[in-house]
Motif scaffolding. Structure first.
Motif, PDB file in Angstrom:
ATOM      1  N   GLY A 193       0.652  -1.229   0.027  1.00 13.35           N
ATOM      2  CA  GLY A 193       0.029  -0.021   0.208  1.00 13.35           C
ATOM      3  C   GLY A 193       0.833   1.197  -0.145  1.00 13.35           C
ATOM      4  O   GLY A 193       0.316   2.234  -0.648  1.00 13.35           O
ATOM      5  N   GLN A 194       1.868   1.362   0.892  1.00 13.36           N
ATOM      6  CA  GLN A 194       2.878   2.494   0.666  1.00 13.36           C
ATOM      7  C   GLN A 194       3.413   2.661  -0.687  1.00 13.36           C
ATOM      8  O   GLN A 194       3.537   3.805  -0.999  1.00 13.36           O
ATOM      9  N   ASN A 195       3.949   1.659  -1.413  1.00  9.20           N
ATOM     10  CA  ASN A 195       4.486   1.838  -2.779  1.00  9.20           C
ATOM     11  C   ASN A 195       3.761   2.237  -3.739  1.00  9.20           C
ATOM     12  O   ASN A 195       4.105   2.968  -4.545  1.00  9.20           O
ATOM     13  N   GLN A 196       2.361   2.175  -3.504  1.00  6.15           N
ATOM     14  CA  GLN A 196       1.347   2.631  -4.370  1.00  6.15           C
ATOM     15  C   GLN A 196       1.199   4.222  -4.204  1.00  6.15           C
ATOM     16  O   GLN A 196       0.532   4.891  -5.379  1.00  6.15           O
ATOM     17  N   VAL A 197       1.698   4.552  -3.098  1.00  7.01           N
ATOM     18  CA  VAL A 197       1.407   6.033  -3.032  1.00  7.01           C
ATOM     19  C   VAL A 197       2.641   6.819  -2.904  1.00  7.01           C
ATOM     20  O   VAL A 197       2.697   8.226  -3.486  1.00  7.01           O
ATOM     21  N   CYS A 198       3.926   6.363  -2.269  1.00  6.31           N
ATOM     22  CA  CYS A 198       4.762   7.093  -2.006  1.00  6.31           C
ATOM     23  C   CYS A 198       5.662   7.600  -3.159  1.00  6.31           C
ATOM     24  O   CYS A 198       5.499   7.065  -4.345  1.00  6.31           O
ATOM     25  N   GLY A 199       6.724   8.554  -2.951  1.00  5.19           N
ATOM     26  CA  GLY A 199       7.583   8.852  -4.029  1.00  5.19           C
ATOM     27  C   GLY A 199       9.073   8.548  -3.909  1.00  5.19           C
ATOM     28  O   GLY A 199       9.983   9.233  -4.671  1.00  5.19           O
ATOM     29  N   GLY A 200       9.473   7.986  -2.764  1.00  8.58           N
ATOM     30  CA  GLY A 200      11.002   7.677  -2.598  1.00  8.58           C
ATOM     31  C   GLY A 200      11.575   6.293  -3.063  1.00  8.58           C
ATOM     32  O   GLY A 200      10.891   5.758  -3.957  1.00  8.58           O
ATOM     33  N   VAL A 201      12.415   6.129  -2.370  1.00  7.01           N
ATOM     34  CA  VAL A 201      13.167   4.906  -2.833  1.00  7.01           C
ATOM     35  C   VAL A 201      12.113   3.437  -2.485  1.00  7.01           C
ATOM     36  O   VAL A 201      11.574   3.478  -1.509  1.00  7.01           O
ATOM     37  N   GLY A 202      12.013   2.703  -3.542  1.00  3.06           N
ATOM     38  CA  GLY A 202      11.391   1.565  -3.591  1.00  3.06           C
ATOM     39  C   GLY A 202       9.924   1.672  -3.916  1.00  3.06           C
ATOM     40  O   GLY A 202       9.376   0.806  -4.151  1.00  3.06           O
ATOM     41  N   CYS A 203       9.340   2.810  -4.191  1.00  6.29           N
ATOM     42  CA  CYS A 203       8.085   3.083  -4.609  1.00  6.29           C
ATOM     43  C   CYS A 203       7.883   2.930  -5.866  1.00  6.29           C
ATOM     44  O   CYS A 203       8.679   2.885  -6.444  1.00  6.29           O
ATOM     45  N   ASN A 204       6.623   2.391  -6.200  1.00  5.64           N
ATOM     46  CA  ASN A 204       6.325   2.076  -7.585  1.00  5.64           C
ATOM     47  C   ASN A 204       6.438   3.181  -8.471  1.00  5.64           C
ATOM     48  O   ASN A 204       6.373   4.588  -8.293  1.00  5.64           O
ATOM     49  N   ASN A 205       6.874   3.115  -9.726  1.00  3.24           N
ATOM     50  CA  ASN A 205       7.010   4.204 -10.676  1.00  3.24           C
ATOM     51  C   ASN A 205       5.740   4.681 -11.024  1.00  3.24           C
ATOM     52  O   ASN A 205       5.975   5.819 -11.735  1.00  3.24           O
ATOM     53  N   ASP A 206       4.494   3.936 -10.817  1.00  2.00           N
ATOM     54  CA  ASP A 206       3.393   4.652 -10.954  1.00  2.00           C
ATOM     55  C   ASP A 206       2.676   5.004  -9.859  1.00  2.00           C
ATOM     56  O   ASP A 206       1.385   5.081  -9.877  1.00  2.00           O
ATOM     57  N   SER A 207       3.362   5.363  -8.763  1.00  3.25           N
ATOM     58  CA  SER A 207       2.575   5.695  -7.513  1.00  3.25           C
ATOM     59  C   SER A 207       2.061   7.036  -7.719  1.00  3.25           C
ATOM     60  O   SER A 207       2.335   7.726  -8.599  1.00  3.25           O
ATOM     61  N   LEU A 208       1.045   7.378  -6.788  1.00  4.32           N
ATOM     62  CA  LEU A 208       0.472   8.622  -6.738  1.00  4.32           C
ATOM     63  C   LEU A 208       1.338   9.763  -6.847  1.00  4.32           C
ATOM     64  O   LEU A 208       1.340  10.764  -7.688  1.00  4.32           O
ATOM     65  N   VAL A 209       2.359   9.649  -5.963  1.00  2.68           N
ATOM     66  CA  VAL A 209       3.392  11.001  -5.864  1.00  2.68           C
ATOM     67  C   VAL A 209       4.122  10.993  -7.311  1.00  2.68           C
ATOM     68  O   VAL A 209       4.444  12.055  -7.925  1.00  2.68           O
ATOM     69  N   GLN A 210       4.431   9.858  -7.776  1.00  2.00           N
ATOM     70  CA  GLN A 210       5.401   9.600  -8.941  1.00  2.00           C
ATOM     71  C   GLN A 210       4.552  10.372  -9.988  1.00  2.00           C
ATOM     72  O   GLN A 210       5.026  11.062 -11.143  1.00  2.00           O
ATOM     73  N   GLN A 211       3.223   9.844 -10.198  1.00  4.65           N
ATOM     74  CA  GLN A 211       2.429  10.321 -11.412  1.00  4.65           C
ATOM     75  C   GLN A 211       2.416  11.814 -11.468  1.00  4.65           C
ATOM     76  O   GLN A 211       2.308  12.638 -12.542  1.00  4.65           O
ATOM     77  N   ILE A 212       1.982  12.347  -9.956  1.00  2.00           N
ATOM     78  CA  ILE A 212       1.969  13.707 -10.183  1.00  2.00           C
ATOM     79  C   ILE A 212       3.083  14.643 -10.380  1.00  2.00           C
ATOM     80  O   ILE A 212       3.108  15.500 -11.095  1.00  2.00           O
ATOM     81  N   TYR A 213       4.119  13.999  -9.917  1.00  2.00           N
ATOM     82  CA  TYR A 213       5.265  14.579 -10.207  1.00  2.00           C
ATOM     83  C   TYR A 213       5.831  14.637 -11.763  1.00  2.00           C
ATOM     84  O   TYR A 213       6.296  15.648 -12.289  1.00  2.00           O
ATOM     85  N   THR A 214       5.333  13.485 -12.283  1.00  2.00           N
ATOM     86  CA  THR A 214       5.469  13.518 -13.783  1.00  2.00           C
ATOM     87  C   THR A 214       4.672  14.443 -14.428  1.00  2.00           C
ATOM     88  O   THR A 214       5.202  14.909 -15.440  1.00  2.00           O
ATOM     89  N   ALA A 215       3.593  14.683 -14.135  1.00  2.00           N
ATOM     90  CA  ALA A 215       2.469  15.530 -14.691  1.00  2.00           C
ATOM     91  C   ALA A 215       3.227  16.891 -14.366  1.00  2.00           C
ATOM     92  O   ALA A 215       3.020  17.737 -15.313  1.00  2.00           O
ATOM     93  N   SER A 216       3.894  17.266 -13.400  1.00  2.00           N
ATOM     94  CA  SER A 216       4.323  18.769 -13.115  1.00  2.00           C
ATOM     95  C   SER A 216       5.309  19.096 -14.087  1.00  2.00           C
ATOM     96  O   SER A 216       5.851  20.036 -14.249  1.00  2.00           O
ATOM     97  N   LEU A 217       6.065  17.768 -14.668  1.00  2.00           N
ATOM     98  CA  LEU A 217       7.331  17.986 -15.451  1.00  2.00           C
ATOM     99  C   LEU A 217       6.775  18.747 -16.867  1.00  2.00           C
ATOM    100  O   LEU A 217       7.513  19.291 -17.792  1.00  2.00           O
ATOM    101  N   MET A 218       5.491  18.542 -17.200  1.00  2.00           N
ATOM    102  CA  MET A 218       4.875  18.851 -18.632  1.00  2.00           C
ATOM    103  C   MET A 218       3.732  20.060 -17.896  1.00  2.00           C
ATOM    104  O   MET A 218       2.541  19.647 -18.255  1.00  2.00           O
ATOM    105  N   SER A 219       4.144  20.919 -17.210  1.00  2.00           N
ATOM    106  CA  SER A 219       2.880  21.579 -16.502  1.00  2.00           C
ATOM    107  C   SER A 219       2.073  22.493 -17.390  1.00  2.00           C
ATOM    108  O   SER A 219       0.885  22.782 -17.239  1.00  2.00           O
ATOM    109  N   ASP A 220       2.592  22.798 -18.657  1.00  2.00           N
ATOM    110  CA  ASP A 220       1.885  23.405 -19.552  1.00  2.00           C
ATOM    111  C   ASP A 220       0.523  22.752 -20.182  1.00  2.00           C
ATOM    112  O   ASP A 220      -0.264  23.272 -20.641  1.00  2.00           O
TER     113      ASP A 220
END
Length: 1283
Positions: free
Chosen positions: A910-937
């Protein structure tokens, strides 16, 4: 033999060389293994609370057991052999304390922190110190020698590797790079050498002695420290995984590329819709002209003219003539239609006769009915809450808002100032190192003091609420209460603790300024979470309320991160909001009222201030509504006066006061208004709240419908001849039998269209539709009853030669001839023949089809949304604020990604589905929002989300001093507490270093959420996350949580709509990756504006549905009430559809956007258009003339004149007054749209529709024609059938 000797000699030489190398290596190692210091000596003169290291040039010394534990924890690379190093346990303890802050932020990326610790471990404890450390200055302290300065030779390769592994590491609570805390400059300006030099600089007030890093050219016998490093994509030897994508851009792969923008639909480089409609229009004109020419040639060969003698059965070839049928050839449908119409005629005739014979009874009953309904107004409730107006209770945005409010509390109220200055002189700050920095005029120290004085005055405002004093302290948000009760004030001056003395802090000599407010500002702008600016004064950057003040929230008018170029300061005061606490909300409203009053009266020639309060928009709308009451009243008075005067048919000046219908006109208008009041009262009984749209629009609508019916009844009577032996009640009954079916057709069509319009999801549209439909039905009932009775009384007065109004005064009898009205004669003799001229009709068709073609071509170009500036009066102070908002602000509103209750954070899965640090899923919640922020326009997400889960993992690490508890009580022990009974939450074991799971996770989470950040632990979650996590089941489980980010700046409705769509799409993707299989996503986005903008996601569908359903309703009702003449009903519907399409063309030309207000007007225009069309078509259908042209002329003369004098002229005069309104929303959505409705309705109903009927109108209903002849056979009325 020689070969063997050669090999033997060669082997001996190789062994000798190897022995020499080993000997030299051993010699070099023995020579190198000596220290430059060991242990701690005297106190530092730079930082007295810290100590110097003792000079020592002997060999490394083995550590005791407790030191070995620390060495293994901090410097595992040195923990080998007998662990002989150049530091003692005290030095290791000091090292552990000094790296606590970097540990909390850099340990998110194991490789980064490992490299970072290698730098300091080699400096502090390396047994090879003398190879790369050179002590250059010493001091004596009693019998000990202190090392007070040294050179540290570092390989540039190592420095680059350490920097590259750390440059992307994020600080989740602040959404900023961790290096903003550690580099002393803006992260974009940070370099490997700058970073290391800053950390070793004695001016940062963290280093007790001077350390000079040197990256090249070590002296003879020395080398550059170049230990092995790890890249952020590599795993460590202890099993730690590679850094996450969020903390290591190399781990992310290629930067995400947004999908290409969908190109506009074009044909040959031109707009496709424009090309298609041009081709369609030209094709239509070609076919139409060819058909006309063919028909003209055919007609010339067979008949003289369609305007010649009426062709009967002897001339069946006229194209405008109906096929000849004998009476017994009437179809079944025609017969049924005639019987239905005759039934209506008989019923209405009997009812009209009854009303005239018993006027007092009918009027009394009407008054009782209106009085009973109107009494419901005592329960009237007007709603001005925008949420209640525009968001359906069961809509997605409304449900998500309610979920957010219930779990985290309602979004705070906002008081905001945007401050600029008329000063234009920029100034230069000369730095002691680096280039000079230009500063915008707003940073002038004098202006900053003036702004601080203003801020202090606002803080000290006192409002009165029910005799109780209310201050900002009573209503503000204090995130660290009760430990810190300071209000949250997002202001650049909070970098200076809102203190004028701190603002004046300066460290300088006669030549240079080493530190002042410029340097403090620049430091805090790049490091807003710093608790110490490393200056002489050690001023913090964190606000007095205990949280960071991000520069993009308090500055405006700059580009990128050039904060010194900001031309505006933004001051924001968040105020607590309350769902169901009326008293607390009342206090907030009272303070806001005082704030607005203060700001309106504030004057400073050096400052230009745009401001707004949470209540500002609602206050201004109320003021706007009140100021427009006079405009609306003038509009209605003009319509009243016109109706009262225009109803009368004046025969001569002598009988002016007898022939006038002023009293009847006033009575008719009162009936219209009574129907509106009755509708409001009935729904008030039912508890349905009123809206301003209902109050402002429905009287206009019902007046349009009601006045039209009044004119039709009165003018039909004025043109009628009383038959022989016919009494007044019989005449009026007969007239009502003729016109009431037409009134029923229009009223019932409109009412049904409005009732079906209530299918809309928008509460404002739904409410308007209900109120309007009922008001029209009541108006129809009162008009065929009460108004008919009043008409009978007025005619009796007129026939007795009594004055209007002064009915007691009687004039002498005067012989009068029945004459036709001027307008009727104009329509009959001039207008109708002209419009239906054989050369004019084709032009009319061409023009109107061209209008429709143009409107279809631009219908997809009508903007969607509502510019909030239009809702404000022209003179509103909020308009300046809206303008500055889009001009200066750099960040949009916060957006919360809410994870619904039910997700299990206690498991690694459950943690890996959400977090953004080491060991977290590449498609976790934090990671997907971070990726979205890279193309903010594209995504409209501007920042990495703040993640309580990642900060909690950093906070609970055993290496950190953050998570501790009293071993005797188990209570939380803050990092700033010095107490031997405080122990670490987790053991320094392999399992202890792992993320907490199960009961461990929940055991320490409440401590994290209650911990206030401090100099020793910046990860405390109280300020940042106390409202972000809901604990349930006695703190044994986690309920709903949120992860906050920000939208990009939202400049208009279109961008706001896109941002909501993108956030929802992102949340859906996150939900899918978390295993959501339900229709309800696990994760949803919430921002305060979503509830208002959700309507625009479906506004096109809602508009099409509402108007489509209304047209179907009109078609159905018209078919039935026109005697089952489907073709007539289709022509009515077609004309109304053309009016609606042309309304979209007008909206595009006039810059009117599609939103709930314009949708209400479109629904209303659909209803009003029925008035313009249905009466004409019914008059055409009951006409017994021989040709379509003649029937169209008759319908246009009789009904057209009434429609023109009724609805058209009445509304036109009233609408023009609306142009004088101060309200922009009135000018745009009421004046412009109402004017368009009336003009389009009148032109289509009085120009296009008669022409259309003359071409393709239905044939004469033979059954109706024969019934009319039988009905009037032998009477004077029979001649009227021949016109």
């Amino acid at each position: 033999m020689s070969l063997s000797s050669s090999r033997s000699g060669s082997g001996f030489g190789l062994l000798a060389l190897l022995a020499l190398i080993i000997l030299l290596s051993e010699s070099r190692r023995v020579q190198a293994q000596h220290c430059i210091w060991y242990g701690e000596c005297g106190n530092s003169t730079i930082l007295p609370e810290k100590k110097y290291n003792c000079n020592y040039t002997g060999p490394p010394i083995p550590l005791p057991e407790d030191g070995q534990v620390l060495l293994k924890e901090l410097c595992p690379g040195l923990a080998y052999g007998n662990q002989s190093v150049c530091c003692d346990t005290k030095q290791l303890t000091t090292l552990k304390g000094n790296v606590q802050l970097p540990l909390q932020f850099l340990s998110r990326c194991p490789a980064c922190f490992y490299n970072f610790m290698t730098l300091f471990c080699e400096l502090t404890c390396s047994p090879h110190q003398s190879l790369f450390l050179n002590a250059t200055s010493f001091s004596q302290d009693h019998n000990m020698t202190n090392v007070v300065e040294l050179s540290y030779y570092i390989n540039q390769t190592f420095a680059d590797a350490m920097y590259n592994a750390c440059k992307d590491v994020q600080a989740p609570s602040s959404n900023m790079p961790a290096l903003s805390l550690l580099c002393g400059t803006d992260p974009k300006d940070c370099t490997p050498t700058k970073w290391i030099s800053y950390m070793f600089n004695i001016n940062n007030k963290q280093v007790p002695f001077a350390i000079n890093p040197i990256f090249a050219g070590p002296p003879a016998g020395m080398t550059l420290m170049n230990n092995d490093t790890f890249g952020c994509t590599e795993s460590l030897d202890d099993g730690s995984g590679p850094c996450s994508c969020q903390d290591c851009s190399k781990a992310c792969g290629p930067k995400p590329i947004p999908p290409p923008v969908r190109p506009p639909w074009t044909i040959l480089g031109l707009d496709a819709m424009t090309v298609i409609m041009w081709v369609s229009y030209v094709s239509f004109l070609f076919v139409f002209i060819v058909a006309l020419l063919g028909a003209w040639c055919y007609r010339k060969r067979t008949i003289t003219s369609e305007y010649g003698p009426i062709q009967g059965s002897t001339q069946p070839l006229s194209l405008n003539n109906d096929p000849d049928k004998s009476p017994d050839q009437a179809t079944c449908c025609e017969s049924v239609g005639e019987r239905f119409e005759n039934s209506l005629r008989v019923c209405f005739s009997l009812w009209g006769s009854f009303c005239v014979r018993h006027p007092l009874l009918v009027i009394l009953f009407s008054l009782v009915f209106v009085g009973g309904c109107s009494s419901g107004l005592a329960r009237m409730r007007v709603t001005t809450d925008p949420v209640e107006l525009w968001s359906a209770p069961h809509s997605q945005a409304r449900q998500e808002k309610d979920y957010f409010d219930q779990h985290f509390g309602p979004f705070f109220r906002t008081e905001q100032l945007i401050i600029t200055t008329p000063w234009t002189d920029w100034f230069i700050f000369e730095t002691t190192s680096g280039p000079n920095i230009p500063f915008a005029p707003i940073f002038n120290i004098s202006l900053l003091h003036q702004i601080l004085d203003l801020q202090t005055d606002i803080e000290n405002l006192v409002a009165d609420y029910n005799g109780e004093n209310v201050t900002l302290q009573d209503i503000c948000i204090s995130p660290l209460a009760p430990y810190n009760n300071n209000c949250t004030i997002l202001s650049m001056l909070n970098y200076f603790q809102n203190d004028p003395d701190v603002l004046n802090h300066t460290n300088s000599d006669p030549f240079l300024i080493y530190f002042d407010y410029h340097t403090h500002f620049m430091y805090c702008a790049s490091n807003p979470v710093a608790l110490d600016d490393m200056s002489t004064f050690h001023d913090p950057c964190m606000g007095t309320f205990g949280g960071p003040v991000f520069p993009w929230l308090v500055l405006g008018g700059y580009e990128g991160t050039d904060y010194n170029n900001a031309t505006a300061l933004v001051l924001t005061l968040p105020v607590a909001n309350y769902l169901n606490n009326t008293e607390k909300r009342g206090k907030a409203l009272a303070w806001e009222k005082e704030f607005i009053s203060f700001m309106k009266n504030y004057s400073n020639p050096n400052l230009t201030i745009a401001f707004s309060s949470e209540r500002s928009i609602e206050d201004e709308i109320d003021r706007e509504s009140n100021s427009d009451i006079s405009t609306i009243l003038v509009s209605y008075v003009i319509m009243f006066i016109y109706v009262s005067l225009a109803l009368g048919h004046i025969h001569s000046f002598q009988t002016l006061l007898v022939d006038s219908k002023i009293s009847l006109g006033i009575a008719g208008i009162l009936i219209v208004l009574s129907s509106v009041i009755s509708s409001l009262g009935i729904f008030s009984y039912a508890g349905v709240p009123l809206t301003l749209i209902v109050i402002e629009v429905i009287p206009f609508l019902v007046l349009a419908v009601g006045v039209d019916n009044i004119f039709i009844i009165v003018q039909t009577f004025q043109r009628d001849e009383r038959m022989q032996d016919e009494e007044l009640h019989q005449q009026i009954g007969r007239i009502l039998g003729d016109v009431a079916p037409s009134m029923l057709l229009s009223s019932f069509s409109e009412a049904l269209a409005f009732f079906l319009g209530s299918l809309s999801h928008m509460p404002a549209v739904k409410t308007f539709s209900f109120f309007a439909g009922l008001a029209i039905i009541i108006d129809f009932i009162l008009q065929i009853s009460c108004f008919v009775s009043l008409l009978g009384l007025d005619i009796k007065r007129q026939e007795r030669n009594r004055l209007d109004i002064l009915c007691c005064v009687k004039l002498p009898e005067v012989q009068q001839e029945k004459t036709e009205g001027i307008l009727f004669r104009f329509f009959k003799k001039i207008y109708a023949p002209f419009i239906l001229n054989e050369w004019v009709r084709p032009l009319v068709v061409a023009v109107f089809v061209g209008m429709v073609s143009f409107s279809i071509a631009v219908i997809d170009k009508v903007e969607i949304g509502l510019d909030q500036r239009l809702s404000m009066p022209d003179d509103s102070y909020v308009l300046d604020y809206f303008g500055n908002l889009s001009e200066y602000l750099h960040t949009g509103p916060p957006v919360y990604f809410v994870v619904r209750d039910g997700h299990d954070y206690r498991t690694s899965f459950g943690q890996n589905q959400v977090c953004g640090g080491v060991g977290c899923n590449n498609d976790s919640l934090v990671q997907q929002i971070y990726t979205a922020s890279l193309m903010s326009d594209y995504s409209k997400i501007s920042t990495t989300p703040s993640s309580w889960l990642d900060d909690y993992f950093d906070w609970v690490k055993p290496q950190s001093s953050c998570c501790r508890y009293y071993n005797n009580t188990g209570a939380f022990c803050n990092a700033s507490v010095v107490d031997p009974s405080c122990v670490h939450c987790r053991a320094m074991t392999p399992s202890g270093k792992q993320r907490p799971n199960g009961t461990d996770f929940m055991k320490f989470l409440p401590m994290f959420l209650s911990d206030n950040p401090n100099i020793k632990c910046g990860k405390g979650g109280h300020a940042a996350y106390s409202t972000a996590v809901v604990l349930k089941d006695n703190d044994t489980n986690v309920g709903a949580t949120y992860f906050m980010s920000y939208h990009t700046i939202l400049t208009n409705s279109s961008v706001s709509i896109d941002s909501m769509k993108m956030a929802r799409e992102l949340a859906h993707n996150i939900s899918v990756s978390m295993g959501s299989t339900n229709k309800t996503d696990i994760v949803f986005p919430y921002s305060v504006f979503y509830v208002f903008y959700e309507q625009y996601l479906t506004i096109v569908h809602d508009t099409a549905l509402n108007l489509g359903v209304s047209l179907v309703a009109i078609l159905t009702v018209s078919t039935v009430l026109l005697g089952f003449e489907l073709w007539s009903a289709m022509l009515v519907t077609l004309t109304i559809a053309m009016i609606l399409i042309n309304m979209f063309g007008v909206m595009w030309l006039w810059g009117i956007s599609l939103n709930a207000v314009s949708l209400v007007n479109l629904v209303m225009s659909c209803g009003i258009s029925v008035e313009f069309c249905s009466h004409i078509v019914r008059a055409f259908s009951v006409s017994t003339k021989g040709t379509r042209v003649e029937r169209a002329q008759e319908a246009l003369a009789h009904m057209g004149s009434s429609v023109f004098s009724g609805i058209t002229l009445t509304k036109f005069g009233g609408i023009l007054i609306l142009a004088l309104s101060k309200s922009q929303i009135f000018q745009v959505f009421y004046f412009r749209m109402y004017l368009a409705i009336v003009l389009l309705g009148a032109t289509h109903g009085l120009i296009f529709l008669p022409v259309l009927l003359s071409y393709i109108g239905p044939s004469v209903n033979k059954a109706k024609a024969m019934a009319a002849r039988r009905r009037y056979a032998g009477t004077e009325r029979e001649r009227l059938l021949k016109y």
